[in-house]
Motif scaffolding. Structure first.
Motif, PDB file in Angstrom:
ATOM      1  N   UNK A   1       0.853  -1.186   0.000  1.00  0.00           N
ATOM      2  CA  UNK A   1       0.000   0.000   0.000  1.00  0.00           C
ATOM      3  C   UNK A   1       0.893   1.241   0.000  1.00  0.00           C
ATOM      4  N   UNK A   2       0.403   2.294  -0.666  1.00  0.00           N
ATOM      5  CA  UNK A   2       1.170   3.535  -0.797  1.00  0.00           C
ATOM      6  C   UNK A   2       0.290   4.730  -0.440  1.00  0.00           C
TER       7      UNK A   2
ATOM      8  N   UNK B   1      -3.787  11.741   0.443  1.00  0.00           N
ATOM      9  CA  UNK B   1      -4.857  10.767   0.240  1.00  0.00           C
ATOM     10  C   UNK B   1      -4.630   9.591   1.185  1.00  0.00           C
ATOM     11  N   UNK B   2      -5.685   8.849   1.529  1.00  0.00           N
ATOM     12  CA  UNK B   2      -5.489   7.624   2.314  1.00  0.00           C
ATOM     13  C   UNK B   2      -4.645   6.616   1.520  1.00  0.00           C
ATOM     14  N   UNK B   3      -4.064   5.677   2.214  1.00  0.00           N
ATOM     15  CA  UNK B   3      -3.234   4.655   1.561  1.00  0.00           C
ATOM     16  C   UNK B   3      -4.088   3.819   0.603  1.00  0.00           C
ATOM     17  N   UNK B   4      -3.457   3.410  -0.484  1.00  0.00           N
ATOM     18  CA  UNK B   4      -4.155   2.574  -1.469  1.00  0.00           C
ATOM     19  C   UNK B   4      -3.168   1.574  -2.054  1.00  0.00           C
ATOM     20  N   UNK B   5      -3.719   0.499  -2.637  1.00  0.00           N
ATOM     21  CA  UNK B   5      -2.909  -0.536  -3.275  1.00  0.00           C
ATOM     22  C   UNK B   5      -2.945  -0.290  -4.777  1.00  0.00           C
ATOM     23  N   UNK B   6      -1.813   0.125  -5.386  1.00  0.00           N
ATOM     24  CA  UNK B   6      -1.797   0.443  -6.817  1.00  0.00           C
ATOM     25  C   UNK B   6      -2.165  -0.749  -7.701  1.00  0.00           C
ATOM     26  N   UNK B   7      -2.865  -0.434  -8.786  1.00  0.00           N
ATOM     27  CA  UNK B   7      -3.211  -1.417  -9.811  1.00  0.00           C
ATOM     28  C   UNK B   7      -2.843  -0.844 -11.175  1.00  0.00           C
ATOM     29  N   UNK B   8      -2.622  -1.706 -12.135  1.00  0.00           N
ATOM     30  CA  UNK B   8      -2.356  -1.265 -13.498  1.00  0.00           C
ATOM     31  C   UNK B   8      -3.519  -0.394 -13.971  1.00  0.00           C
ATOM     32  N   UNK B   9      -3.213   0.764 -14.521  1.00  0.00           N
ATOM     33  CA  UNK B   9      -4.245   1.674 -15.013  1.00  0.00           C
ATOM     34  C   UNK B   9      -4.582   2.808 -14.065  1.00  0.00           C
TER      35      UNK B   9
ATOM     36  N   UNK C   1      -9.191  31.534  -7.609  1.00  0.00           N
ATOM     37  CA  UNK C   1      -8.705  32.063  -8.889  1.00  0.00           C
ATOM     38  C   UNK C   1      -7.900  30.992  -9.613  1.00  0.00           C
ATOM     39  N   UNK C   2      -6.937  30.428  -8.872  1.00  0.00           N
ATOM     40  CA  UNK C   2      -6.058  29.391  -9.421  1.00  0.00           C
ATOM     41  C   UNK C   2      -5.667  28.423  -8.319  1.00  0.00           C
ATOM     42  N   UNK C   3      -5.295  27.212  -8.735  1.00  0.00           N
ATOM     43  CA  UNK C   3      -4.729  26.207  -7.843  1.00  0.00           C
ATOM     44  C   UNK C   3      -3.397  25.802  -8.453  1.00  0.00           C
ATOM     45  N   UNK C   4      -2.351  25.787  -7.637  1.00  0.00           N
ATOM     46  CA  UNK C   4      -0.989  25.499  -8.110  1.00  0.00           C
ATOM     47  C   UNK C   4      -0.504  24.187  -7.502  1.00  0.00           C
ATOM     48  N   UNK C   5      -0.009  23.285  -8.343  1.00  0.00           N
ATOM     49  CA  UNK C   5       0.518  21.993  -7.887  1.00  0.00           C
ATOM     50  C   UNK C   5       2.024  22.004  -8.110  1.00  0.00           C
ATOM     51  N   UNK C   6       2.757  21.924  -7.011  1.00  0.00           N
ATOM     52  CA  UNK C   6       4.214  22.035  -7.058  1.00  0.00           C
ATOM     53  C   UNK C   6       4.905  20.678  -7.046  1.00  0.00           C
ATOM     54  N   UNK C   7       4.386  19.715  -6.280  1.00  0.00           N
ATOM     55  CA  UNK C   7       5.084  18.438  -6.138  1.00  0.00           C
ATOM     56  C   UNK C   7       4.095  17.331  -5.810  1.00  0.00           C
ATOM     57  N   UNK C   8       4.475  16.115  -6.198  1.00  0.00           N
ATOM     58  CA  UNK C   8       3.729  14.915  -5.881  1.00  0.00           C
ATOM     59  C   UNK C   8       4.704  13.981  -5.180  1.00  0.00           C
ATOM     60  N   UNK C   9       4.279  13.398  -4.063  1.00  0.00           N
ATOM     61  CA  UNK C   9       5.128  12.468  -3.332  1.00  0.00           C
ATOM     62  C   UNK C   9       4.375  11.165  -3.159  1.00  0.00           C
ATOM     63  N   UNK C  10       5.033  10.051  -3.458  1.00  0.00           N
ATOM     64  CA  UNK C  10       4.447   8.733  -3.313  1.00  0.00           C
ATOM     65  C   UNK C  10       5.366   7.939  -2.390  1.00  0.00           C
ATOM     66  N   UNK C  11       4.830   7.452  -1.255  1.00  0.00           N
ATOM     67  CA  UNK C  11       5.644   6.704  -0.311  1.00  0.00           C
ATOM     68  C   UNK C  11       4.914   5.429   0.097  1.00  0.00           C
ATOM     69  N   UNK C  12       5.680   4.399   0.364  1.00  0.00           N
ATOM     70  CA  UNK C  12       5.102   3.142   0.812  1.00  0.00           C
ATOM     71  C   UNK C  12       4.509   3.338   2.203  1.00  0.00           C
ATOM     72  N   UNK C  13       3.294   2.830   2.400  1.00  0.00           N
ATOM     73  CA  UNK C  13       2.570   3.045   3.658  1.00  0.00           C
ATOM     74  C   UNK C  13       2.815   1.941   4.677  1.00  0.00           C
ATOM     75  N   UNK C  14       3.269   0.782   4.246  1.00  0.00           N
ATOM     76  CA  UNK C  14       3.483  -0.311   5.208  1.00  0.00           C
ATOM     77  C   UNK C  14       4.899  -0.840   5.150  1.00  0.00           C
TER      78      UNK C  14
END
Length: 135
Positions: free
Chosen positions: A41-42, A95-103, A122-135
């Motif tokens: 899970x990530x 986001x809560x932890x999830x188990x990645x699947x193809x797609x 007015x605007x929403x700015x996205x600077x970074x995305x972080x993905x980490x293993x949850x378990x």
């Protein structure tokens, strides 16, 4: 809808800018290049800055995971209200932890608003995305 734009507040001076005039899924990230441990899970978190409209309240932005291969919502999505945004600068949202699947694909949208009514952002700015293993 959105664009890659200069943003001096972003870590590297550029960020994804989602315009507050459209609340459809306007940007995303395909997890295909990522290597996940099978069955693990990530957690996904994103570093976001919101340019709110003074005096307006409502939805600031939303994000989540959708599986395009199976045409279904994956485990998680989140809607962030303007009153949850505690800074005019960047902050992390998770986001809560999830188990990645193809797609699976991460999606973003600026805050939803009713037709004929103004957006709360007015605007929403996205600077970074972080993905980490949850378990």
């Amino acid at each position: 809808r959105g664009a890659l734009a200069d943003d001096p507040a972003a870590e590297n001076g550029r960020a994804i800018r989602l315009f507050g005039t459209c609340f459809d899924w306007t940007s995303g990230f395909d997890f295909a290049p990522c290597v996940f441990d099978e069955g693990a899970r990530y957690r996904v978190r994103v570093r976001v800055r919101v340019d709110a409209v003074p005096g307006q309240s409502g939805e600031a932005f939303s994000f989540g995971i959708y599986n395009y291969a199976q045409r279904r919502r994956a485990f998680a999505d989140r809607r962030v209200k303007t009153d949850e945004v505690k800074t005019s600068g960047y902050a992390w949202y998770e986001l809560p932890a999830w188990k990645p699947e193809t797609g699976d694909r991460l999606w973003f949208a600026s805050g939803e608003f009713r037709k004929g009514q103004p957006s709360a952002v007015r605007d929403v700015w996205i600077d970074a995305i972080e993905i980490v293993r949850a378990d």
